[in-house]
Design an enzyme around this catalytic site. Structure first.
Site, short mmCIF file in Angstrom:
data_model
loop_
_atom_site.label_atom_id
_atom_site.label_comp_id
_atom_site.label_asym_id
_atom_site.label_seq_id
_atom_site.Cartn_x
_atom_site.Cartn_y
_atom_site.Cartn_z
N GLU A 54 -15.72 69.10 34.55
CA GLU A 54 -15.15 68.32 33.45
C GLU A 54 -15.91 68.57 32.15
OE1 GLU A 54 -11.89 67.19 33.61
OE2 GLU A 54 -12.70 66.25 35.41
N THR A 111 -16.18 71.31 30.54
CA THR A 111 -16.83 72.62 30.54
C THR A 111 -15.92 73.71 29.99
OG1 THR A 111 -16.13 72.91 32.84
CG2 THR A 111 -18.37 72.12 32.48
N ASP A 136 -6.09 73.33 30.93
CA ASP A 136 -4.83 72.67 31.25
C ASP A 136 -3.66 73.65 31.16
OD1 ASP A 136 -6.45 70.51 31.40
OD2 ASP A 136 -5.60 69.45 29.69
#
Length: 407
Positions: A55, A57, A193
């Site tokens: 998370e 990163t 994402d």
């Protein structure tokens, strides 16, 4: 998700559901009602994602381990004869458009920036788009840290390319969509994402190097499942805090690069090197960098645990990740901490952590397959007792990345 995505509403949906031919026809019917009769629109979808570990990163060239989930953004599309991209959002009930002959878009914070921004970014990249009508129906819960924005961007971009008869490698499409969110929506997100929405694979997690965009597919545990709990809260300051975390990481990188030649990002630095520079940083900047550097190491260790089917080791890394996100990166909140604490004390749970940008959203827990149903019941009851909120609990299947769907 950034605060701009308050325009998208949560669609409650059982994690095992599949949208079949009837639902696709519903979407096509909505399209005809909005845009009129004509050729049958084509239908596309892109998944949301949940991050198993890694998370904050991705925007420091680090490592992440997400999987695509079987909740999607859906787009019905049909080409036009002119050079207008017109889009209607079923979630918002509004229509927006852009002229491809004179691309001007200044809509940060508007829902349309996440779609028309992709059209602008594709045009910036030299793609000769064709005019098209798009109907968008986002089914990824907004504000839950499940990447509703990237699913909408990638599905819309894929649809626009299809309308123009243009193909683009998935990783390249992901980069264009990230640029759209950075430049046109005003959210300085990393690449994770969009890469997951574009490159996901059913039944696999994805180990991604956010610098090179090289990735490998990792089969999931056979006797344990990842269960996601939505805290049902999203704190309003998340967007500004996210950008501040990026600024803190950049400040740490500048200090480290001045001492260690060749440092381009925090993924190039060891904890020992960071400690040598502690006095040259503010305590806050030091802690931010310590989280990122240690989290990268945890992702690499998690790959070994997944490859070795070692759920105990993977769960321990999840616990360490949450503690680091809470204490060093300061992106957790009371509700997330309550969920993690409750999960960690339940039988059959190997580990639990917050997932997503933080300040609300979701947790993810690794639970023995035999204990999943009891976990779902117990976590809902105990979280409700502790907070007065009833969490949505999802047992996701790993899904494919963006694709055209045929009835």
């Amino acid at each position: 998700m950034r605060s701009a995505l308050l325009f998208f509403v949560i669609a409650e949906m059982d994690s095992t559901s599949q949208i079949g031919a009837g639902e696709i026809e519903r979407l096509r019917g909505e399209f005809r009602e909005r845009f009129g009769a004509g050729a049958e629109p084509r239908v596309f979808r892109a998944p949301g994602r949940v991050n198993l570990i890694g998370e904050h990163t991705d925007y420091t060239d680090g490592f992440v381990m997400p999987l695509a989930i079987n909740l999607h953004a859906w787009v019905a599309a049909r080409p036009r004869e002119d050079r207008t991209i017109r889009v209607h959002s079923l979630n918002v009930g509004e229509t927006a458009q852009i002229d491809l002959a004179n691309v001007k878009l200044d809509a940060p914070g508007r829902w349309s920036a996440y779609i028309l921004g992709v059209a602008a970014a594709l045009t910036d990249a030299g793609v000769a788009l064709r005019g098209a009508d798009l109907l968008v129906d986002g089914k990824v819960p907004m504000g839950a840290g499940l990447s509703s924005s990237a699913s909408v961007e990638v599905a819309s971009g894929f649809a626009m390319l299809a309308m123009a008869g243009v193909t683009m490698p998935p990783a390249e499409l992901a980069q264009v969509c990230r640029r759209a969110e950075n430049v046109y929506a005003g959210a300085m997100v990393g690449i994770m994402d969009q890469m997951m929405a574009a490159c996901g694979r059913e039944n696999y997690a994805l180990m991604l190097d956010c610098r090179s965009l090289a990735y490998e597919l990792l089969p999931l545990f056979g006797d344990a499942q990842f269960v996601v709990c939505n805290s049902m809260v999203k704190h309003d300051h998340a967007s500004n805090e996210y950008n501040q975390r990026r600024a803190d990481c950049e400040a740490a990188t500048r200090v480290l690069a001045a001492k260690f030649p060749g440092v381009r990002a925090l993924r190039d630095v060891s904890l020992a090197q960071l400690e040598q520079c502690e006095l040259a940083m503010t305590p806050t900047v030091f802690r931010r960098a310590r989280h990122v550097i240690s989290e990268n190491a945890r992702v690499l260790a998690a790959r070994r645990a997944l490859e070795g089917t070692d759920a105990v080791a993977f769960g321990a890394l999840m616990k360490e990740s949450h503690a680091s996100l809470r204490d060093d990166y300061n992106v957790s909140c009371r509700e997330l901490d309550v969920l993690v604490d409750l999960a960690s004390r339940m039988p059959g749970v190997y580990g639990s952590r917050m997932t997503g940008g933080g300040f609300g959203g979701c947790t993810i827990s690794l639970v023995s397959a035999s204990g999943v149903e009891e976990f779902r019941r117990a976590i809902g009851e105990e979280y409700r007792g502790a907070t007065g909120l009833t969490p949505d609990v999802y047992v996701f299947r790993a899904s494919n990345g963006v694709e055209e769907v045929f009835a």
